[in-house]
Design an enzyme around this catalytic site. Structure first.
Site, PDB file in Angstrom:
ATOM      1  N   TYR A 195      -5.289   5.501  -9.094  1.00  0.00           N
ATOM      2  CA  TYR A 195      -6.469   4.723  -8.717  1.00  0.00           C
ATOM      3  C   TYR A 195      -7.695   5.184  -9.496  1.00  0.00           C
ATOM      4  O   TYR A 195      -8.552   4.377  -9.873  1.00  0.00           O
ATOM      5  CB  TYR A 195      -6.719   4.843  -7.210  1.00  0.00           C
ATOM      6  CG  TYR A 195      -5.744   4.062  -6.379  1.00  0.00           C
ATOM      7  CD1 TYR A 195      -5.985   2.731  -6.047  1.00  0.00           C
ATOM      8  CD2 TYR A 195      -4.557   4.642  -5.928  1.00  0.00           C
ATOM      9  CE1 TYR A 195      -5.082   2.008  -5.284  1.00  0.00           C
ATOM     10  CE2 TYR A 195      -3.655   3.937  -5.168  1.00  0.00           C
ATOM     11  CZ  TYR A 195      -3.913   2.607  -4.854  1.00  0.00           C
ATOM     12  OH  TYR A 195      -3.020   1.892  -4.109  1.00  0.00           O
ATOM     13  N   CYS A 205       0.820  -1.207   0.000  1.00  0.00           N
ATOM     14  CA  CYS A 205       0.000   0.000   0.000  1.00  0.00           C
ATOM     15  C   CYS A 205       0.861   1.266   0.000  1.00  0.00           C
ATOM     16  O   CYS A 205       1.667   1.467   0.907  1.00  0.00           O
ATOM     17  CB  CYS A 205      -0.893  -0.017   1.239  1.00  0.00           C
ATOM     18  SG  CYS A 205      -1.810   1.500   1.532  1.00  0.00           S
TER      19      CYS A 205
END
Length: 324
Positions: free
Chosen positions: A189, A57
């Protein structure tokens, strides 16, 4: 990518039908603050706080970087989830590079959120900063945790002299962060999780316009806010270091690679060579997570062998010999 609904675990994908195909990131559910003030509810103390992260992440990665650079490893505990995020969300395992939960022996990260707030509704994300004293989550907002690590723990840090958010550069750092967050950190994203062509192309155009702007900026100065490394550089770094390995292919961000940018590529190489940074970067976890955990994007779950990561070899822009 599941979530808790009134304390119960559910496993839906992101709802893009209601947003015209656009990915919209939810705000963090916990936004308390650790302070150096001894009278605050969350006062900075060695051994009191525990950080839960995924090495895959990028949001968690930037907190790991500040924990490393400030010398907080002995003061703030660490757990690392499995890179694969399946039907139970982030989970603990004995896979290489992971660290199980030492506090409660949990199997899944959502159980920690249930412990903090039994009726919690929201995404279960990393990083998550836990307070062992009050047995609750302080914050799951990475931008806030970065700031806490930068200054709140200076009395227990090995390197309190390192300041990545200096007062004289804060306006510049904040301005750069704002654009980088929307168009690059979250922009990849927005492109990768878009479910309409128009939403994807809008994110794609803003992403590469900002990468072009950043490359031009670095042609004129060594770092994003001038002559010293700041928080702004580390916030950008975590996306750049994943870009060629994941975002180019998996998220269809394929106009150019970072390797194709003359200034961004050298800048990335330099930041990667800052002592301690390579230790926080795990390409196996990064690729395993993205390519295996998003079946709506990569239904076969095949993890690509490449690319060759010679971008990070010590050539080109001079390596940083010391953390500044």
């Amino acid at each position: 990518m599941g979530l808790l609904v009134e304390g119960q675990w559910k496993d839906p994908w992101y709802d893009t039908d209601s947003t015209g195909g656009k990915f919209v990131r939810e705000s963090a559910g916990f936004r308390d603050w650790v302070s150096a003030d001894p009278d605050s509810r969350f006062t900075a103390e060695a051994g009191r706080y525990h950080l839960y992260v995924s090495l895959a992440c990028p949001w968690a990665h930037r907190t790991l970087i500040l924990r490393k650079l400030k010398g907080l490893e002995s003061a703030i505990g660490l757990s690392i989830v499995d890179p694969y995020m399946g039907e139970w969300g982030w989970s603990f395992s004995d896979a290489p590079g992971t660290i199980r939960d030492p506090l409660y022996g949990l199997d899944h990260l959502f159980e920690l959120y249930q412990k903090a707030a039994s009726g919690y509704t929201g995404r279960v994300t990393t990083p998550t900063l836990w307070d062992r004293h009050h047995e609750t989550i302080v914050s799951n907002e990475s931008a806030d945790i970065v700031r806490m690590f930068n200054s709140a723990f200076d009395t227990v840090a090995e390197h309190p002299e390192r300041d990545y958010y200096p007062s004289e550069l804060r306006a510049e750092i904040d301005a750069v962060n704002e654009r980088v967050y929307h168009d690059v950190n979250n922009g990849v994203y927005k492109a990768g999780f878009a479910t309409t062509q128009d939403a994807y192309e809008q994110a794609f155009e803003k992403l590469f316009a900002t990468l072009d702007w950043l490359d031009a900026r670095l042609a004129e100065q060594r770092y994003l806010a001038g002559s010293r490394i700041t928080e702004a550089d580390w916030r950008l770094f975590v996306t750049l270091v994943r870009f060629d390995a994941v975002y180019v292919g998996h998220f269809k961000c394929n106009l150019r690679r970072i390797a194709d940018y003359p200034h961004l590529s050298g800048y990335l190489r330099e930041l990667y060579q800052v002592p301690g940074i390579a230790e926080t970067t795990n390409f196996d976890h990064i690729k395993q997570h993205y390519y295996r955990s998003h079946p709506t994007i990569n239904p076969t779950g095949i993890v690509p062998v490449g690319p060759a990561l010679d971008l990070y070899a010590p050539h080109g822009r001079a390596a940083a010999g010391a953390v500044t």
